[in-house]
Structures are given as structure tokens and as C-alpha cells.
Design a protein around this motif. Structure first.
Motif, PDB file in Angstrom:
ATOM      1  N   TRP A   1       2.909   3.959   5.296  1.00 27.91           N
ATOM      2  CA  TRP A   1       1.452   3.574   6.454  1.00 27.91           C
ATOM      3  C   TRP A   1       0.220   2.942   5.131  1.00 27.91           C
ATOM      4  N   ALA A   2       0.595   2.447   3.934  1.00 27.45           N
ATOM      5  CA  ALA A   2      -0.456   1.660   3.190  1.00 27.45           C
ATOM      6  C   ALA A   2       0.227  -0.097   4.757  1.00 27.45           C
ATOM      7  N   LEU A   3       1.360  -0.379   4.951  1.00 28.44           N
ATOM      8  CA  LEU A   3       1.040  -1.946   5.256  1.00 28.44           C
ATOM      9  C   LEU A   3       0.827  -1.984   6.459  1.00 28.44           C
ATOM     10  N   ARG A   4       0.924  -0.710   7.682  1.00 30.12           N
ATOM     11  CA  ARG A   4       0.370  -0.512   8.595  1.00 30.12           C
ATOM     12  C   ARG A   4      -0.974  -0.361   8.518  1.00 30.12           C
ATOM     13  N   GLU A   5      -1.904   0.530   7.993  1.00 24.44           N
ATOM     14  CA  GLU A   5      -3.014   1.146   8.379  1.00 24.44           C
ATOM     15  C   GLU A   5      -3.834   0.372   7.279  1.00 24.44           C
ATOM     16  N   THR A   6      -3.991  -0.431   5.815  1.00 27.94           N
ATOM     17  CA  THR A   6      -4.560  -0.396   4.928  1.00 27.94           C
ATOM     18  C   THR A   6      -3.985  -2.332   5.237  1.00 27.94           C
ATOM     19  N   HIS A   7      -5.657  -2.684   3.701  1.00 25.80           N
ATOM     20  CA  HIS A   7      -5.475  -4.075   4.002  1.00 25.80           C
ATOM     21  C   HIS A   7      -5.296  -4.480   2.377  1.00 25.80           C
ATOM     22  N   LEU A   8      -4.809  -3.530   1.585  1.00 25.98           N
ATOM     23  CA  LEU A   8      -4.040  -3.223  -0.093  1.00 25.98           C
ATOM     24  C   LEU A   8      -2.833  -3.822  -0.180  1.00 25.98           C
ATOM     25  N   PRO A   9      -3.681  -4.948  -1.708  1.00 25.94           N
ATOM     26  CA  PRO A   9      -2.332  -5.843  -1.670  1.00 25.94           C
ATOM     27  C   PRO A   9      -0.231  -5.541  -1.721  1.00 25.94           C
ATOM     28  N   VAL A  10      -0.010  -6.034  -1.284  1.00 25.16           N
ATOM     29  CA  VAL A  10       1.465  -5.581  -1.642  1.00 25.16           C
ATOM     30  C   VAL A  10       1.513  -4.944  -3.601  1.00 25.16           C
ATOM     31  N   GLY A  11       1.184  -5.620  -3.687  1.00 21.39           N
ATOM     32  CA  GLY A  11       0.991  -5.241  -5.619  1.00 21.39           C
ATOM     33  C   GLY A  11       0.159  -4.640  -6.037  1.00 21.39           C
ATOM     34  N   GLU A  12      -0.890  -4.096  -4.703  1.00 23.86           N
ATOM     35  CA  GLU A  12      -1.465  -2.355  -5.328  1.00 23.86           C
ATOM     36  C   GLU A  12      -0.732  -1.024  -5.281  1.00 23.86           C
ATOM     37  N   ILE A  13      -0.157  -1.761  -3.818  1.00 20.31           N
ATOM     38  CA  ILE A  13       0.518  -0.847  -3.197  1.00 20.31           C
ATOM     39  C   ILE A  13       1.546  -0.342  -4.125  1.00 20.31           C
ATOM     40  N   ALA A  14       2.699  -1.558  -5.090  1.00 17.68           N
ATOM     41  CA  ALA A  14       3.479  -1.395  -5.741  1.00 17.68           C
ATOM     42  C   ALA A  14       2.706  -0.433  -7.130  1.00 17.68           C
ATOM     43  N   TRP A  15       2.020  -0.849  -7.349  1.00 15.49           N
ATOM     44  CA  TRP A  15       1.446   0.241  -8.426  1.00 15.49           C
ATOM     45  C   TRP A  15       0.948   1.895  -8.246  1.00 15.49           C
ATOM     46  N   ARG A  16       0.112   1.560  -7.039  1.00 12.62           N
ATOM     47  CA  ARG A  16       0.315   2.991  -6.488  1.00 12.62           C
ATOM     48  C   ARG A  16       1.279   3.921  -6.206  1.00 12.62           C
ATOM     49  N   LEU A  17       2.569   3.829  -6.099  1.00  9.91           N
ATOM     50  CA  LEU A  17       3.923   4.003  -5.919  1.00  9.91           C
ATOM     51  C   LEU A  17       4.368   4.263  -7.147  1.00  9.91           C
ATOM     52  N   GLY A  18       3.775   3.530  -8.157  1.00  5.86           N
ATOM     53  CA  GLY A  18       4.321   3.908  -9.259  1.00  5.86           C
ATOM     54  C   GLY A  18       5.971   2.909  -9.815  1.00  5.86           C
ATOM     55  N   TYR A  19       6.051   1.623  -9.445  1.00  7.03           N
ATOM     56  CA  TYR A  19       6.782   0.273  -9.630  1.00  7.03           C
ATOM     57  C   TYR A  19       6.378  -0.046 -10.788  1.00  7.03           C
ATOM     58  N   ASP A  20       7.907  -1.027 -11.494  1.00  5.31           N
ATOM     59  CA  ASP A  20       7.323  -1.288 -12.399  1.00  5.31           C
ATOM     60  C   ASP A  20       6.541  -2.926 -12.251  1.00  5.31           C
ATOM     61  N   ASP A  21       6.518  -3.502 -10.596  1.00  5.70           N
ATOM     62  CA  ASP A  21       6.657  -4.550 -10.735  1.00  5.70           C
ATOM     63  C   ASP A  21       7.180  -4.413  -9.002  1.00  5.70           C
ATOM     64  N   GLN A  22       6.100  -5.891  -8.533  1.00  5.95           N
ATOM     65  CA  GLN A  22       5.800  -5.880  -6.777  1.00  5.95           C
ATOM     66  C   GLN A  22       7.501  -6.477  -7.050  1.00  5.95           C
ATOM     67  N   GLY A  23       7.743  -6.592  -7.750  1.00  3.17           N
ATOM     68  CA  GLY A  23       9.662  -6.483  -6.762  1.00  3.17           C
ATOM     69  C   GLY A  23      10.494  -6.208  -6.702  1.00  3.17           C
ATOM     70  N   ALA A  24      10.258  -4.804  -7.846  1.00 10.84           N
ATOM     71  CA  ALA A  24      11.344  -3.854  -7.587  1.00 10.84           C
ATOM     72  C   ALA A  24      10.382  -2.772  -5.954  1.00 10.84           C
ATOM     73  N   PHE A  25       9.763  -2.473  -6.028  1.00 12.58           N
ATOM     74  CA  PHE A  25       8.769  -2.371  -4.601  1.00 12.58           C
ATOM     75  C   PHE A  25       9.464  -2.561  -3.474  1.00 12.58           C
ATOM     76  N   ALA A  26       9.686  -3.952  -3.730  1.00  8.94           N
ATOM     77  CA  ALA A  26      10.028  -5.200  -2.681  1.00  8.94           C
ATOM     78  C   ALA A  26      11.396  -4.620  -2.128  1.00  8.94           C
ATOM     79  N   ARG A  27      12.121  -4.337  -3.075  1.00  9.51           N
ATOM     80  CA  ARG A  27      13.845  -4.113  -3.191  1.00  9.51           C
ATOM     81  C   ARG A  27      13.750  -3.016  -2.771  1.00  9.51           C
ATOM     82  N   ALA A  28      12.988  -2.266  -3.742  1.00 11.42           N
ATOM     83  CA  ALA A  28      13.429  -0.891  -3.141  1.00 11.42           C
ATOM     84  C   ALA A  28      13.235  -0.437  -1.005  1.00 11.42           C
ATOM     85  N   PHE A  29      12.543  -0.558  -1.387  1.00 11.76           N
ATOM     86  CA  PHE A  29      11.633  -1.186   0.550  1.00 11.76           C
ATOM     87  C   PHE A  29      12.704  -1.733   1.266  1.00 11.76           C
TER      88      PHE A  29
END
Length: 349
Positions: A303-331
Motif C-alpha cells: 500500500w505505502a509504495l503504491r499510494e504514498t510518497h513516503l521514503p522507503v526508509g520511513e516505510i521500513a521504520w514504520r514497519l519496525g525493521y532495524d534498517d532499510q536493507g532488512a526491509f528491502a530483503r524481506a520485501f
């Protein structure tokens, strides 16, 4: 085994007669909005709702809000509609709340009634320092973003507070929305406070001292004579406290989605369970807590990547990932591509 789905999000049709009236009072063509959302003619829908309330998919209800707000997007009509509905709703739809002696009791009863009226949503009242915070969100990302529904709901709550604290103009102190700004409507002028957009939740905040405001008797709440419909029926009290179901655990995860860490201990506490009991409930359905959280995080990220302009790092933080890289691997494991590439191919301009 496939991931367990969220329970269906619904809303009682008992509110539709009042909403049709409030739309007309706010300058919205209710017939057009009802038709565009697939509900048919308002007179037929509301007559049926008054006779026998049933459940309507929440997505269709939020379509109704979007349709009404799209008629004059720069006039904030759904905010006006939420304000217009406050007095008649208190007197006719939620009269039990007026039995409270103070505003805090009224709000607690009102939020409980709203929660029983709408399944798949989360209403909460909390206090931080000297500020009372009311939050509202639809917990299913598949229904996001529904900007006019959020404006309508917060306007209703704002109008309820103002009705009983009319002598104090120092509120709200804050107003925020999950959706990004998508109209030219000046809610700062209508609400008396400049809202923040793209926030983790829809929120209305005001001085906590107002919670001590006495609640006036229902006789001071005039209701137009043309408004006549049935109050929300009281939910029967359970015979005994039952252990939360797997569906309730899933809802608890989605309620906290997008607001930081999703720990097993926190979700167990939200459900009134021990961590062991929580795991046992999920094991019975072949679902692990880790896979449940991963599914929820993926839904939010899509949803966030489709519908918002939130930075990827902000999305990762909101989802509780330790860093943006961990979020990118999970995604990438879940979606087969990187967050940036997915946004390039599917995101909003």
C-alpha cells in the motif's frame, strides 16, 4: 498453508439513513453518491436500513464517502458532513452515551458503540501528558486510502467534543491523517487546526482537562424532525470471558501495523494472552507469529509504495525493521522485486 485472512470489515446499515440526511444538509448529492458506490437509491436503502439493519462491506461504505467528497473536492464537504451528523447521531443513534456525566464517559461509550457498529476498524482514546488523543483507522490495508472516510469520522468526533466544551476554544491541538493530502480543501479553516498528512494514524488531539466537562442532558441536543431512525442495538454481554480467537490475534497485529515494532509479547498483551497461549492459538491454524507479521508487513508495504510518497526508509521504520536493507530483503522475498522497483512500476505519479 496459505496465510490466514483478516476477518471481513463491515459496517451496520443502521447509520445509512442519517448519513443520507447529513450529506444533503452538507450540499452533497446523496442520490448520486449512493448510486456511484453501488448502493442504489438512498430512499430505498435507508428505508430498508431503518426496518432491519444488516452488515455492509466497509469498502463499499468508504466508496460512498469518497463519492460524496469527490463532488466538490475543494470544499471539504465530508468534513462538513461529519459535523452535521454529530447532534442527531448522539440523540438518535448513540443515545446510551448521553447517560454519562462527563465527557470522558461519553467518549468511551461512543467509541465502544462505533467499534461495534464497524468491524475491521480501531478506535482508541489515550492520554499523553496533558493531551487526550483519539485515533481511528481501518485496519485492512486493502481498503486504504480512504481519505474522505477519515475526514468524516474525525469531524464527527471533533463536533461531539465541541458540542460539550463550546466555551473552550483551545482545541484541537493536533489533527493528522494517514492519507496524503489529495484535495485543495482548507481543513485548517474548517477544523481550526492545520492537519498533518501521511501520518501513522488518523488522530484528533485536545486538552485532557476537557474530559471533565459535564455532559448536558439529551434535551439540549436538537434533532431535525425529518431525521428518524433506530439507535444502535446494545450488544449482549458475553456469558464469560473467552480466550481470543485466531482472528482476533490477526486483527491485533493489523491494528499496530505501520506504527513500529510488532513483537509477540506486545500482541499477546493486547489480546490478554501469554505468549505461549498466543503461539498455541496460531499453531492450531497452522500459522506462525513470524509469518503472520511478515504477511501484514507486506500488505502495508504494498500500500505505502503504491499510494504514498513516503521514503522507503520511513516505510521500513514504520514497519519496525532495524534498517532499510532488512526491509528491502524481506520485501524482495515476498514480492520478487525491490521496493524501489515496485514503486517505479506501480506507484503514484
Amino acid at each position: 498453508m496459505p496465510a490466514l485472512p483478516l476477518p471481513p470489515a463491515t459496517i451496520s446499515t443502521s447509520a445509512l439513513p442519517l448519513i443520507a440526511e447529513a450529506m444533503q444538509a452538507s450540499g452533497v448529492d446523496a442520490a448520486r453518491a449512493f448510486a456511484e458506490s453501488g448502493l442504489g437509491r438512498p430512499d430505498r436503502v435507508t428505508q430498508g436500513a431503518a426496518a432491519a439493519a444488516c452488515d455492509l462491506p466497509l469498502a463499499q461504505f468508504t466508496d460512498l464517502m469518497q463519492a460524496g467528497g469527490s463532488q466538490a473536492p475543494d470544499e471539504g464537504r465530508m468534513w462538513r458532513c461529519g459535523q452535521a451528523i454529530a447532534a442527531p447521531a448522539l440523540a438518535e443513534l448513540f443515545p446510551a452515551g448521553l447517560e454519562a456525566r462527563r465527557l470522558d464517559g461519553l467518549l468511551d461509550g461512543l467509541l465502544a458503540d462505533l467499534q461495534s457498529l464497524q468491524h475491521g476498524t480501531a478506535f482508541q482514546r489515550s492520554i499523553a501528558d496533558d493531551t487526550c488523543i483519539l485515533t481511528y483507522r481501518i485496519i485492512d490495508p486493502a481498503i486504504w486510502p480512504r481519505s474522505r472516510d477519515a475526514e468524516f469520522t474525525l469531524a464527527f468526533l471533533d463536533a461531539v467534543i465541541r458540542r460539550f466544551a463550546a466555551g473552550d476554544a483551545a482545541f484541537p491541538v493536533a489533527l493528522s491523517f494517514e492519507h496524503e493530502r489529495d484535495t485543495g480543501a482548507s481543513l485548517a479553516r474548517l477544523a481550526g487546526s492545520a492537519p498533518l498528512y501521511g501520518q501513522p494514524s488518523n488522530m484528533l488531539a485536545f486538552p485532557a482537562r476537557l474530559l471533565e466537562t459535564p455532559v448536558h442532558p439529551p434535551s439540549v441536543l436538537p434533532v431535525p424532525e425529518r431525521l428518524s431512525f433506530r439507535p444502535v442495538p446494545a450488544s449482549p454481554a458475553p456469558a464469560a470471558a473467552a480466550e481470543p480467537s485466531c482472528a482476533e490475534i490477526i486483527e491485533a497485529v493489523y491494528r499496530r501495523l505501520g506504527q513500529g515494532q510488532l513483537s509477540q509479547g506486545t500482541i499477546a498483551e493486547d489480546c490478554g494472552l501469554s505468549e505461549r497461549s498466543l503461539r498455541r492459538q496460531l499453531d492450531r491454524r497452522g500459522q506462525s507469529f513470524r509469518s503472520l507479521v511478515e504477511d501484514a508487513r507486506t500488505a502495508y508495504a504494498l500500500w505505502a509504495l503504491r499510494e504514498t510518497h513516503l521514503p522507503v526508509g520511513e516505510i521500513a521504520w514504520r514497519l519496525g525493521y532495524d534498517d532499510q536493507g532488512a526491509f528491502a530483503r524481506a520485501f524482495r522475498r515476498a514480492a520478487g522485486t525491490s521496493p524501489s522497483r515496485f514503486r517505479q512500476q506501480n506507484g503514484r505519479d
